[in-house]
Write an enzyme that holds these catalytic residues in place. Structure first.
Site, PDB file in Angstrom:
ATOM      1  N   LYS A 169       0.885  -1.185   0.000  1.00 14.63           N
ATOM      2  CA  LYS A 169       0.000   0.000   0.000  1.00 14.63           C
ATOM      3  C   LYS A 169       0.914   1.223   0.000  1.00 14.63           C
ATOM      4  O   LYS A 169       1.413   1.640   1.045  1.00 14.63           O
ATOM      5  CB  LYS A 169      -0.883  -0.036   1.254  1.00 14.63           C
ATOM      6  CG  LYS A 169      -2.223   0.660   1.118  1.00 14.63           C
ATOM      7  CD  LYS A 169      -2.136   2.129   0.768  1.00 14.63           C
ATOM      8  CE  LYS A 169      -1.866   3.031   1.948  1.00 14.63           C
ATOM      9  NZ  LYS A 169      -1.593   4.439   1.533  1.00 14.63           N
ATOM     10  N   GLU A 174       9.055   1.358  11.421  1.00 18.29           N
ATOM     11  CA  GLU A 174      10.141   2.317  11.178  1.00 18.29           C
ATOM     12  C   GLU A 174       9.496   3.697  11.190  1.00 18.29           C
ATOM     13  O   GLU A 174       8.758   4.042  10.273  1.00 18.29           O
ATOM     14  CB  GLU A 174      10.807   2.041   9.825  1.00 18.29           C
ATOM     15  CG  GLU A 174      11.419   0.644   9.704  1.00 18.29           C
ATOM     16  CD  GLU A 174      12.589   0.407  10.642  1.00 18.29           C
ATOM     17  OE1 GLU A 174      13.080   1.362  11.268  1.00 18.29           O
ATOM     18  OE2 GLU A 174      13.002  -0.763  10.754  1.00 18.29           O
ATOM     19  N   CYS A 180      13.973  10.546   7.222  1.00 23.94           N
ATOM     20  CA  CYS A 180      13.726  10.098   8.595  1.00 23.94           C
ATOM     21  C   CYS A 180      14.971  10.233   9.458  1.00 23.94           C
ATOM     22  O   CYS A 180      14.885  10.542  10.639  1.00 23.94           O
ATOM     23  CB  CYS A 180      13.205   8.669   8.607  1.00 23.94           C
ATOM     24  SG  CYS A 180      14.300   7.501   7.793  1.00 23.94           S
ATOM     25  N   GLU A 228       9.370  16.573  15.019  1.00 24.97           N
ATOM     26  CA  GLU A 228       9.908  16.288  13.683  1.00 24.97           C
ATOM     27  C   GLU A 228       9.277  17.253  12.675  1.00 24.97           C
ATOM     28  O   GLU A 228       8.059  17.335  12.565  1.00 24.97           O
ATOM     29  CB  GLU A 228       9.571  14.847  13.286  1.00 24.97           C
ATOM     30  CG  GLU A 228      10.209  14.441  11.978  1.00 24.97           C
ATOM     31  CD  GLU A 228       9.834  13.025  11.548  1.00 24.97           C
ATOM     32  OE1 GLU A 228       8.655  12.648  11.680  1.00 24.97           O
ATOM     33  OE2 GLU A 228      10.729  12.313  11.066  1.00 24.97           O
TER      34      GLU A 228
HETATM   35  P1  NAD Z   1       2.233   8.569   7.497  1.00 19.30           P
HETATM   36  O1  NAD Z   1       2.308   7.836   8.776  1.00 19.30           O
HETATM   37  O2  NAD Z   1       1.280   9.673   7.357  1.00 19.30           O
HETATM   38  O3  NAD Z   1       1.871   7.559   6.299  1.00 19.30           O
HETATM   39  C1  NAD Z   1       2.663   6.437   6.001  1.00 19.30           C
HETATM   40  C2  NAD Z   1       1.789   5.392   5.323  1.00 19.30           C
HETATM   41  O4  NAD Z   1       0.812   4.946   6.237  1.00 19.30           O
HETATM   42  C3  NAD Z   1       1.044   5.898   4.097  1.00 19.30           C
HETATM   43  O5  NAD Z   1       1.008   4.877   3.116  1.00 19.30           O
HETATM   44  C4  NAD Z   1      -0.355   6.138   4.649  1.00 19.30           C
HETATM   45  O6  NAD Z   1      -1.350   6.030   3.664  1.00 19.30           O
HETATM   46  C5  NAD Z   1      -0.475   5.014   5.655  1.00 19.30           C
HETATM   47  N1  NAD Z   1      -1.454   5.227   6.730  1.00 19.30           N
HETATM   48  C6  NAD Z   1      -1.850   6.402   7.277  1.00 19.30           C
HETATM   49  N2  NAD Z   1      -2.775   6.178   8.237  1.00 19.30           N
HETATM   50  C7  NAD Z   1      -2.938   4.828   8.317  1.00 19.30           C
HETATM   51  C8  NAD Z   1      -3.744   3.971   9.134  1.00 19.30           C
HETATM   52  N3  NAD Z   1      -4.575   4.460  10.054  1.00 19.30           N
HETATM   53  N4  NAD Z   1      -3.659   2.640   8.947  1.00 19.30           N
HETATM   54  C9  NAD Z   1      -2.811   2.135   8.028  1.00 19.30           C
HETATM   55  N5  NAD Z   1      -2.039   2.895   7.209  1.00 19.30           N
HETATM   56  C10 NAD Z   1      -2.094   4.220   7.367  1.00 19.30           C
HETATM   57  O7  NAD Z   1       3.719   9.024   7.166  1.00 19.30           O
HETATM   58  P2  NAD Z   1       4.198   9.947   5.949  1.00 19.30           P
HETATM   59  O8  NAD Z   1       3.785  11.344   6.239  1.00 19.30           O
HETATM   60  O9  NAD Z   1       3.802   9.294   4.659  1.00 19.30           O
HETATM   61  O10 NAD Z   1       5.781   9.809   6.054  1.00 19.30           O
HETATM   62  C11 NAD Z   1       6.589  10.650   6.822  1.00 19.30           C
HETATM   63  C12 NAD Z   1       6.970   9.965   8.124  1.00 19.30           C
HETATM   64  O11 NAD Z   1       7.625   8.737   7.853  1.00 19.30           O
HETATM   65  C13 NAD Z   1       7.956  10.774   8.946  1.00 19.30           C
HETATM   66  O12 NAD Z   1       7.575  10.731  10.292  1.00 19.30           O
HETATM   67  C14 NAD Z   1       9.276  10.025   8.750  1.00 19.30           C
HETATM   68  O13 NAD Z   1      10.220  10.183   9.767  1.00 19.30           O
HETATM   69  C15 NAD Z   1       8.795   8.624   8.652  1.00 19.30           C
HETATM   70  N6  NAD Z   1       9.802   7.781   7.985  1.00 19.30           N
HETATM   71  C16 NAD Z   1      10.492   6.886   8.750  1.00 19.30           C
HETATM   72  C17 NAD Z   1      11.474   6.093   8.161  1.00 19.30           C
HETATM   73  C18 NAD Z   1      12.238   5.097   8.978  1.00 19.30           C
HETATM   74  O14 NAD Z   1      12.837   4.215   8.373  1.00 19.30           O
HETATM   75  N7  NAD Z   1      12.246   5.170  10.292  1.00 19.30           N
HETATM   76  C19 NAD Z   1      11.744   6.229   6.803  1.00 19.30           C
HETATM   77  C20 NAD Z   1      11.029   7.165   6.069  1.00 19.30           C
HETATM   78  C21 NAD Z   1      10.044   7.931   6.673  1.00 19.30           C
END
Ligand code: NAD
Length: 501
Positions: free
Chosen positions: A186, A261, A295, A393
């Site tokens: 997804k 992550e 991240c 963040e």
């Molecule tokens: P997000 O949590 O908004 O979304 C990530 C994914 O989760 C998307 O595909 C979204 O559609 C899905 N999602 C959202 N709500 C959901 C739910 N209730 N149930 C299931 N899936 C759901 O994150 P984002 O804004 O897309 O990404 C940025 C974040 O990701 C930042 O906090 C960043 O630090 C983190 N990140 C972490 C790493 C790591 O390896 N630690 C790597 C890259 C990004």
């Protein structure tokens, strides 16, 4: 409109559909959502909006492929050959992938090219891992042999963010497929474009129908349905810490194993004895590469008092000289932020920062880019540990600098947030480097190095930055069920209950 014309990629896909059981599919209810590029913020296409019904179809296909299909039963070598063909398919499309990624996310093209190559490397690496994998075995005297085997866990749900979409998708696809799982990916709703190349790459490589499934959609709908589905025993998630908490809660209903992550607010600790110029290079690259939407960004720079003013000045000068421009231009170093909503959120933090600390660089839209989600690389100095820009963040090209006097204070400041993803330490005193690296509460620490990572090392965060490790054999373990098998090979005594008289 952006003042500069933004050429759209030739043959830009504008109807992005799911891929279920080897075939493209619209949503069961026909729903779609719009997607725009971050330079013009104009809609370039519509994406199938998956929901529980689409997830049900995808899970059924993946379950069939797992239960009846060849994938989990192939030898490691056979699966590895297909993974290498996937890597070939990515490599021949690397330029196209980079072009689509840059257009969709606003990442500078040179950095998107690097991500495409890393994506291919993910598949090659996990092909090597499964071929070289060994299991545990214990010889218990001459009575028993005990051994452990890994078996693929079943259907894996992979949920990814928008910041480096294709690379992160492959970072989950490669080990899950390598382990013999069948999968449902997804992708993030703001960056669905590059994933549209995956179906043809998988089919060309010989991945059987139903093994790889792709369901687009909004997180709270498609993502939530995937997490709640009882036939998906593994969820690998990368995204915000708050979303991770929701997913863990839902996963608890079915006692799913989850890999998380999550977000970060990583410290870069610079001691007075550090190689000053290299530390400046790393601090600048660490927070402004990938548009700061990274991240592991070193978004809190902690600098020892003796060199503090000089370091702040150098950081501000370099930030002001970073080239912000059109993502597709080869000399652009910072492109456009992903989405107007995210851009507004980052701008809000810049305004908060102006009240909380001393702005020494950036803080506004670049004068030459009058539209699009562009921000000057921004540096705040004298950031206090209780400031929101120290604690939260931001996920954009914004960095805060804080002074410290002693090693103890540096460690205390480094650990003074809820996050624990990465840390960077700059010092010529290697004993101190090791000491501080051990004391910094982060899943990963680099000493005198920017963020380069060998794929064999564990990747993951602690505290609010994650649960579990990915990378190398850690990923294979996550996508596997481990069974211990105990075999009597000698005369093993069994107590004879009921045979006393
Ligand atoms: P997000 O949590 O908004 O979304 C990530 C994914 O989760 C998307 O595909 C979204 O559609 C899905 N999602 C959202 N709500 C959901 C739910 N209730 N149930 C299931 N899936 C759901 O994150 P984002 O804004 O897309 O990404 C940025 C974040 O990701 C930042 O906090 C960043 O630090 C983190 N990140 C972490 C790493 C790591 O390896 N630690 C790597 C890259 C990004």
């Amino acid at each position: 409109m952006a003042e500069q014309a933004v050429p759209r990629p030739v043959d830009l896909p504008s109807d992005l559909r799911h891929f279920i059981d080897g075939k493209p599919a619209s949503s069961v209810d026909g729903a779609t959502f719009p997607v725009a590029d971050p330079v013009t913020n104009e809609v370039y296409g519509r994406v199938a909006a998956g929901d529980a019904a689409d997830i049900d179809l995808a899970v059924a296909a993946a379950k069939r492929a797992f239960t009846d299909g060849p994938w989990p039963r192939l030898t490691a070598r056979e699966r590895a050959k297909i993974l290498n063909k996937i890597a070939d398919g990515i490599e021949v499309r690397a330029e196209r992938l980079a072009e689509l990624e840059t257009f969709d996310t606003g990442l500078p093209i040179t950095q998107a090219r690097g991500q495409a190559h890393r994506a291919a490397e993910n598949f090659r690496y996990f092909a090597d891992v499964i071929v070289a994998l060994h299991e545990e075995a214990y010889i218990v005297g001459d009575k028993q042999v005990n051994y452990a085997i890994r078996q693929p866990a079943g259907v894996a749900g992979l949920i990814t963010p928008w910041n480096t979409p294709f690379m992160l998708e492959t970072w989950k696809l490669a080990p899950s497929l390598a382990s013999g799982c069948t999968v449902i990916l997804k992708p993030a709703e703001w960056s669905p474009l590059s994933a549209s190349l995956l179906p043809e790459i998988m089919a060309e490589a010989g991945v059987p129908d139903g093994v790889f499934n792709l369901v687009h959609g909004i997180g709270e709908q498609a993502g939530a349905a995937l997490v709640a589905h009882p036939d998906v025993p593994r969820i690998s998630f990368t995204g915000e810490s708050g979303t991770g908490q929701i997913i863990m809660r839902t996963s608890a209903e079915n006692l799913k194993e989850v890999s998380m992550e999550l977000g970060g607010k990583s410290p870069c600790v610079v001691f007075a004895d550090a190689d000053f110029d290299r530390a400046v290079d790393a601090a600048v690259f660490g927070v402004f590469s990938l548009n700061g939407e990274r991240c592991t960004a070193s978004s809190r720079v902690l600098v020892q008092r003796e060199i503090y003013d000089r370091f702040v000045e150098a950081l501000a000068a370099r930030a002001a000289a970073v080239k912000v421009g059109m993502p597709a231009d080869a000399d652009t170093e910072v492109g456009a932020l992903i989405h107007p909503e995210h851009y507004a959120r980052v701008l809000e933090y810049v305004e908060i920062g102006k009240r909380e600390a001393r702005l020494v660089a950036g803080g506004d839209r670049p004068a030459h880019l009058t539209s699009g989600n562009f921000l000057q690389p921004t540096v705040f100095a004298d950031v206090r540990p209780d400031a929101r820009i120290f604690q939260e963040e931001i996920f954009g090209p914004v960095v805060g600098v804080t002074p410290f006097d002693t090693e103890e204070e540096a460690i205390e400041l480094a650990n003074a947030t809820k996050y624990g993803l990465a840390g960077y330490v700059w010092t010529k005193d290697l004993q101190r480097g090791h000491r501080v690296a051990r004391a910094v509460q982060s899943g990963m620490v680099w000493i005198n190095s920017h963020n380069v990572r060998d794929l064999r090392t564990p990747f993951g965060g602690i505290k609010a930055s994650g649960v579990g490790q990915e990378g190398g054999v850690h990923s294979i373990d996550f996508y596997s069920d481990v069974r211990a098998i105990h075999v009597a090979v000698g005369d093993l005594h069994t107590p004879q209950f009921g045979k006393q008289g």
